[in-house]
Design an enzyme around this catalytic site. Structure first.
Site, mmCIF file in Angstrom:
data_model
loop_
_atom_site.group_PDB
_atom_site.id
_atom_site.type_symbol
_atom_site.label_atom_id
_atom_site.label_comp_id
_atom_site.label_asym_id
_atom_site.label_seq_id
_atom_site.Cartn_x
_atom_site.Cartn_y
_atom_site.Cartn_z
ATOM 1 N N HIS A 167 8.435 7.001 5.269
ATOM 2 C CA HIS A 167 7.571 8.146 6.358
ATOM 3 C C HIS A 167 7.016 7.109 7.126
ATOM 4 O O HIS A 167 6.312 5.890 7.004
ATOM 5 C CB HIS A 167 6.608 8.979 5.752
ATOM 6 N N VAL B 296 4.181 6.775 -1.394
ATOM 7 C CA VAL B 296 5.039 7.691 -1.972
ATOM 8 C C VAL B 296 6.369 7.032 -1.421
ATOM 9 O O VAL B 296 6.280 6.532 0.008
ATOM 10 C CB VAL B 296 4.950 8.973 -0.882
ATOM 11 N N GLY C 135 0.695 -1.149 0.159
ATOM 12 C CA GLY C 135 -0.041 0.090 -0.069
ATOM 13 C C GLY C 135 0.812 1.288 0.012
ATOM 14 O O GLY C 135 0.206 2.394 0.191
ATOM 15 N N GLN C 136 2.196 1.205 -0.061
ATOM 16 C CA GLN C 136 3.209 2.468 0.035
ATOM 17 C C GLN C 136 2.858 3.090 -1.477
ATOM 18 O O GLN C 136 2.816 2.451 -2.435
ATOM 19 C CB GLN C 136 4.283 2.094 -0.054
ATOM 20 N N HIS D 198 3.715 6.750 9.940
ATOM 21 C CA HIS D 198 2.654 7.492 10.208
ATOM 22 C C HIS D 198 2.345 7.291 11.646
ATOM 23 O O HIS D 198 2.424 6.358 12.394
ATOM 24 C CB HIS D 198 1.566 6.671 9.594
HETATM 25 P P1 5GP Z 1 1.949 5.891 2.124
HETATM 26 O O1 5GP Z 1 0.743 5.295 1.512
HETATM 27 O O2 5GP Z 1 3.149 6.077 1.103
HETATM 28 O O3 5GP Z 1 2.527 5.168 3.445
HETATM 29 O O4 5GP Z 1 1.659 7.238 2.535
HETATM 30 C C1 5GP Z 1 1.757 8.537 1.771
HETATM 31 C C2 5GP Z 1 1.156 9.602 2.794
HETATM 32 O O5 5GP Z 1 1.676 10.594 2.416
HETATM 33 C C3 5GP Z 1 -0.215 9.572 2.611
HETATM 34 O O6 5GP Z 1 -0.689 9.680 3.975
HETATM 35 C C4 5GP Z 1 -0.478 11.073 2.348
HETATM 36 O O7 5GP Z 1 -1.530 11.364 2.838
HETATM 37 C C5 5GP Z 1 0.893 11.792 2.773
HETATM 38 N N1 5GP Z 1 1.250 13.076 2.345
HETATM 39 C C6 5GP Z 1 1.481 14.056 2.965
HETATM 40 N N2 5GP Z 1 1.948 15.049 2.211
HETATM 41 C C7 5GP Z 1 1.810 14.867 1.107
HETATM 42 C C8 5GP Z 1 2.067 15.440 0.043
HETATM 43 O O8 5GP Z 1 2.246 16.753 -0.207
HETATM 44 N N3 5GP Z 1 1.497 14.753 -1.213
HETATM 45 C C9 5GP Z 1 1.191 13.405 -1.160
HETATM 46 N N4 5GP Z 1 0.766 12.753 -2.369
HETATM 47 N N5 5GP Z 1 1.224 12.827 -0.093
HETATM 48 C C10 5GP Z 1 1.255 13.511 0.849
#
Ligand code: 5GP
Ligand code: ZN
Length: 319
Positions: free
Chosen positions: A291, A287, A284-285, A293
């Protein structure tokens, strides 16, 4: 008795530690009776880890305060009164008494302070048994290489004495980094400067950064799952949480604890958190700059929260 004692000290005594001669020395110095407290202090005064620990402390915190008040200065590993003052014996005794009472007052009021809690020698022994090599260069102990315990995030930067903030280092690495592991490690490894032009987190707007140090930064999630949803990220562009260095991991968790505490203090409706990483597209990643959460949870924010992160596969929360 005197001959028996001399005979014991010179021929019969077998030592597996310094205990017996130290006890006898204390007895001789204290008219034949020495409390455990006196003997333990004598032993501690020869414990190089305990001494090093206090030497390090003395170089940081009290130095600036005593200097600011023009009481004493630290010069070349030696504290000196700020002025050449001459005391009469009575004056000296009176001031020593006040200083001793003040120190005693501190120990009485703070029985569980870092000073009282650790037993530095024991902690060192335990850590070196578990990690018998330098965390930076990997050196193993030898007659030339001694292992030390070091604060990962220095005390002067808010690091604690808790075991999670301690690491085993060889003398050389420890001396080389001084009080500044974070900076020296960042300087030492080019990888820490890794930056991707097309990454939203590498290029985050400066005004979104709520906290940063050399390793990590903190932002509010732009699309929060719940109010207060916060992200802690390494500064280095690295795609997977499984590629984080130990110091990044520790920095992320160290900061996350502070953030969670603050969120709870500021918002009484928060009763729990989901903390975690998504690792990989399949998991589910979205970005690909790591990071962490921090998602605050409140009563009834979903009908049934049972299972928490188990609910990433619908229906698997309950088992
Ligand atoms: P992942 O699914 O990769 O763990 O989470 C990406 C997280 O980055 C999401 O919770 C999203 O809301 C957060 N996020 C924070 N700032 C930004 C931004 O500027 N752009 C995007 N696309 N995501 C962001
Ligand atoms: Zn990035």
């Amino acid at each position: 008795m005197k001959n028996k004692l001399r005979d014991f000290l010179t021929t019969k005594m077998k030592m597996s530690g310094p205990y017996q001669p130290v006890i006898i020395k204390c007895l001789l110095e204290n008219n034949g009776e020495a409390s455990l407290d006196i003997i333990a202090k004598e032993l501690a005064s020869k414990d190089p880890e305990a001494i090093q620990y206090y030497k390090d402390k003395l170089k940081v915190h009290p130095k600036q305060v005593l200097k600011n008040h023009e009481i004493a200065n630290l010069e070349k590993d030696c504290y000196k009164f700020a002025d050449d003052i001459l005391f009469s014996d009575d004056e000296k005794l009176e001031l020593i008494k006040i200083a001793s009472n003040k120190a005693e007052e501190y120990y009485t009021k703070n029985p569980f302070s870092d000073f009282a809690r650790h037993g530095w020698g024991n902690l060192r022994h335990k850590m070196i048994t578990e990690h018998p090599y330098c965390a930076l260069c990997g050196a193993k102990p030898s007659p030339e290489i001694m292992l030390d315990i070091d604060h990962i995030i220095p005390v002067s930067r808010g690091g604690s004495d808790e075991p999670f903030n301690l690491q085993v280092l060889c003398h050389r690495c420890n001396r080389g980094k001084g009080n500044d592991l974070i900076k020296s490690a960042v300087d030492a490894h080019d990888d820490y400067k890794n930056h991707q032009e097309d990454c939203i987190f590498c290029n985050i707007e400066k005004n979104r950064i709520e906290f940063q140090n050399e390793y990590i930064f903190v932002i509010q999630d732009k699309y929060p799952v719940t109010q207060g949803h916060t992200l802690v990220l390494p500064k280095r562009h690295v795609t997977s949480a499984l590629m984080l260095t130990d110091i990044e991991m520790i920095s992320i968790f160290h900061e996350s604890k502070k953030i969670s505490d603050k969120l709870e203090q500021e918002d009484y409706s928060i009763e729990g958190f989901n903390l975690g990483f998504n690792v990989g597209k399949t998991a589910g990643q979205t970005v690909f700059h790591v990071h962490f959460h921090i998602i605050p949870r409140r009563k009834n924010d979903v009908t049934d929260p049972t299972g928490g992160i188990r609910n990433i596969i619908p229906g698997k929360g309950k088992y």
